[in-house]
Motif scaffolding. Structure first.
Motif, PDB file in Angstrom:
ATOM      1  N   ALA A 123      96.443  54.228  80.929  1.00 29.53           N
ATOM      2  CA  ALA A 123      96.233  55.856  80.738  1.00 29.53           C
ATOM      3  C   ALA A 123      94.465  55.705  80.660  1.00 29.53           C
ATOM      4  N   ILE A 124      93.678  54.973  79.773  1.00 25.34           N
ATOM      5  CA  ILE A 124      92.465  55.365  79.195  1.00 25.34           C
ATOM      6  C   ILE A 124      92.307  54.130  80.489  1.00 25.34           C
ATOM      7  N   THR A 125      92.536  53.427  81.208  1.00 25.48           N
ATOM      8  CA  THR A 125      92.140  53.162  81.903  1.00 25.48           C
ATOM      9  C   THR A 125      91.601  53.403  83.369  1.00 25.48           C
ATOM     10  N   LEU A 126      92.236  53.733  83.760  1.00 27.42           N
ATOM     11  CA  LEU A 126      92.453  55.079  85.020  1.00 27.42           C
ATOM     12  C   LEU A 126      91.302  56.069  85.086  1.00 27.42           C
ATOM     13  N   VAL A 127      91.506  56.193  83.653  1.00 22.24           N
ATOM     14  CA  VAL A 127      90.104  57.378  82.793  1.00 22.24           C
ATOM     15  C   VAL A 127      89.187  57.414  82.948  1.00 22.24           C
ATOM     16  N   LEU A 128      88.742  55.807  82.371  1.00 19.85           N
ATOM     17  CA  LEU A 128      88.047  55.054  81.846  1.00 19.85           C
ATOM     18  C   LEU A 128      87.656  54.631  83.772  1.00 19.85           C
ATOM     19  N   VAL A 129      87.956  53.543  83.679  1.00 16.14           N
ATOM     20  CA  VAL A 129      87.609  53.573  85.278  1.00 16.14           C
ATOM     21  C   VAL A 129      87.695  54.010  86.368  1.00 16.14           C
ATOM     22  N   TYR A 130      88.265  54.924  87.017  1.00 14.95           N
ATOM     23  CA  TYR A 130      88.020  55.477  87.745  1.00 14.95           C
ATOM     24  C   TYR A 130      87.654  56.628  88.088  1.00 14.95           C
ATOM     25  N   VAL A 131      87.853  57.297  86.273  1.00 13.85           N
ATOM     26  CA  VAL A 131      86.921  59.327  86.644  1.00 13.85           C
ATOM     27  C   VAL A 131      85.907  57.948  85.858  1.00 13.85           C
ATOM     28  N   GLY A 132      85.428  57.698  85.041  1.00 13.19           N
ATOM     29  CA  GLY A 132      84.790  57.682  84.567  1.00 13.19           C
ATOM     30  C   GLY A 132      83.393  56.606  85.565  1.00 13.19           C
ATOM     31  N   ALA A 133      83.837  55.966  86.358  1.00 11.29           N
ATOM     32  CA  ALA A 133      82.887  55.093  87.089  1.00 11.29           C
ATOM     33  C   ALA A 133      82.948  55.925  88.986  1.00 11.29           C
ATOM     34  N   VAL A 134      84.719  54.915  88.991  1.00 11.76           N
ATOM     35  CA  VAL A 134      84.724  54.989  90.789  1.00 11.76           C
ATOM     36  C   VAL A 134      84.105  56.509  91.396  1.00 11.76           C
ATOM     37  N   MET A 135      85.044  57.073  90.606  1.00 14.29           N
ATOM     38  CA  MET A 135      84.853  58.872  90.808  1.00 14.29           C
ATOM     39  C   MET A 135      83.423  59.232  90.890  1.00 14.29           C
ATOM     40  N   VAL A 136      82.883  58.915  90.043  1.00 10.99           N
ATOM     41  CA  VAL A 136      81.620  59.251  89.845  1.00 10.99           C
ATOM     42  C   VAL A 136      80.665  58.667  90.785  1.00 10.99           C
ATOM     43  N   LEU A 137      80.526  57.194  91.265  1.00  9.29           N
ATOM     44  CA  LEU A 137      79.682  56.852  91.819  1.00  9.29           C
ATOM     45  C   LEU A 137      80.307  57.893  93.394  1.00  9.29           C
ATOM     46  N   PHE A 138      81.530  57.897  94.011  1.00 12.04           N
ATOM     47  CA  PHE A 138      81.974  58.258  95.337  1.00 12.04           C
ATOM     48  C   PHE A 138      80.639  59.639  94.660  1.00 12.04           C
ATOM     49  N   LEU A 139      80.582  60.439  94.142  1.00 10.51           N
ATOM     50  CA  LEU A 139      80.510  61.339  93.207  1.00 10.51           C
ATOM     51  C   LEU A 139      79.201  61.845  93.917  1.00 10.51           C
ATOM     52  N   PHE A 140      78.038  60.782  93.935  1.00 12.86           N
ATOM     53  CA  PHE A 140      76.894  60.855  93.934  1.00 12.86           C
ATOM     54  C   PHE A 140      76.658  60.186  95.531  1.00 12.86           C
ATOM     55  N   VAL A 141      77.761  59.400  95.897  1.00 18.02           N
ATOM     56  CA  VAL A 141      76.949  58.466  96.906  1.00 18.02           C
ATOM     57  C   VAL A 141      77.611  60.098  98.168  1.00 18.02           C
ATOM     58  N   VAL A 142      78.314  60.999  97.817  1.00 16.16           N
ATOM     59  CA  VAL A 142      78.616  61.898  99.104  1.00 16.16           C
ATOM     60  C   VAL A 142      77.640  63.319  98.738  1.00 16.16           C
ATOM     61  N   MET A 143      77.199  63.115  97.220  1.00 17.02           N
ATOM     62  CA  MET A 143      76.452  64.012  98.014  1.00 17.02           C
ATOM     63  C   MET A 143      75.031  63.874  98.250  1.00 17.02           C
ATOM     64  N   LEU A 144      74.417  62.345  97.899  1.00  8.39           N
ATOM     65  CA  LEU A 144      73.388  62.352  98.546  1.00  8.39           C
ATOM     66  C   LEU A 144      73.431  62.144  99.680  1.00  8.39           C
ATOM     67  N   LEU A 145      73.690  62.075 100.805  1.00 11.77           N
ATOM     68  CA  LEU A 145      74.933  61.260 101.837  1.00 11.77           C
ATOM     69  C   LEU A 145      74.459  63.099 102.798  1.00 11.77           C
ATOM     70  N   ASP A 146      74.000  62.498 103.993  1.00  4.96           N
ATOM     71  CA  ASP A 146      73.780  63.994 104.464  1.00  4.96           C
ATOM     72  C   ASP A 146      75.241  64.465 105.425  1.00  4.96           C
ATOM     73  N   ILE A 147      76.347  63.677 104.735  1.00  5.82           N
ATOM     74  CA  ILE A 147      77.353  63.908 105.804  1.00  5.82           C
ATOM     75  C   ILE A 147      77.581  65.218 107.090  1.00  5.82           C
ATOM     76  N   ASN A 148      77.746  64.748 107.596  1.00  5.75           N
ATOM     77  CA  ASN A 148      78.007  66.192 108.950  1.00  5.75           C
ATOM     78  C   ASN A 148      79.556  66.348 108.893  1.00  5.75           C
ATOM     79  N   LEU A 149      80.231  67.755 108.113  1.00  2.89           N
ATOM     80  CA  LEU A 149      81.401  67.906 108.444  1.00  2.89           C
ATOM     81  C   LEU A 149      81.434  68.125 109.596  1.00  2.89           C
TER      82      LEU A 149
END
Length: 207
Positions: A55-81
């Motif tokens: 549970a701690i690994t899932l929250v810290l690694v995926y939510v705290g690091a990987v998904m935040v990185l994905f969120l920044f990448v998605v927000m910074l890229l100009d994606i044609n929906l």
């Protein structure tokens, strides 16, 4: 129904809803946020199953690091929906087939305990917590594989920095080795200039 069962069904319902919204949301930012919600709900279910480390690994690694990185990448890229939605129906049969196979495998694994398809192996009960038991195993029985994995990760980090950290010619960087060898006599030069008289420099009247 006890309180633990109520919490389990609540987290499970939120997890299923968030998982469906990840693949049905049109906005990629909202899809990432729903995926974060799914991971948090999964971490809550792991806590109910007394798997604190997962549970701690899932929250810290995926939510705290990987998904935040994905969120920044998605927000910074100009994606044609509109362009992303063009090939959705063409990949639907393949995606449905893979999803059906995964559901079938999970059903066999989960239903095997109810229909006695597998040999029941009940692990020995541990008195310590889940995190303490995993830490004891990592640093005693599996210390060498743990060290090898850490060295491999370190080599990967160094290789990534070496591949991406290329020196640019336009940057004005200082070389510390050359800067240490610099002497004051090489950089500063005292020039002796004769002083000028005031009457020579000021023009006289009538000139």
């Amino acid at each position: 129904m006890d309180f633990k069962s109520v919490v389990f069904y609540l987290f499970s319902a939120v997890l299923v809803f968030a998982s469906l919204r990840v693949i049905t949301a049109r906005n990629p930012v909202r899809a990432v946020l729903y995926l974060v919600l799914a991971f948090v709900s999964g971490g809550g279910i792991w806590m109910l199953l007394e798997a604190e480390f997962l549970a701690i690994t899932l929250v810290l690694v995926y939510v705290g690091a990987v998904m935040v990185l994905f969120l920044f990448v998605v927000m910074l890229l100009d994606i044609n929906l509109d362009r992303l939605r063009e090939g959705f129906w063409s990949y639907l049969p393949l995606g449905a087939t893979v999803g059906a196979l995964m559901a079938l495998e999970m059903g066999v694994v989960i239903g095997g305990s109810y229909f006695d398809l597998f040999e029941n192996r009940v692990p020995a009960l541990v008195t310590d917590s889940n995190v303490k038991e995993i830490g004891r195993l990592i640093y005693t029985d599996y210390v060498y594989p743990f060290e090898v994995a850490s060295v491999i990760l370190l080599v990967g980090i160094v290789a990534a920095i070496a591949l991406t950290g290329r020196q640019r010619r336009q940057t004005k960087a200082m070389d510390p080795a050359r800067q240490v060898l610099v002497k004051a006599s090489d950089r500063v030069r005292l020039v002796s200039m004769p002083s000028e008289k005031l009457e020579d420099s000021v023009p006289q009247a009538g000139e």
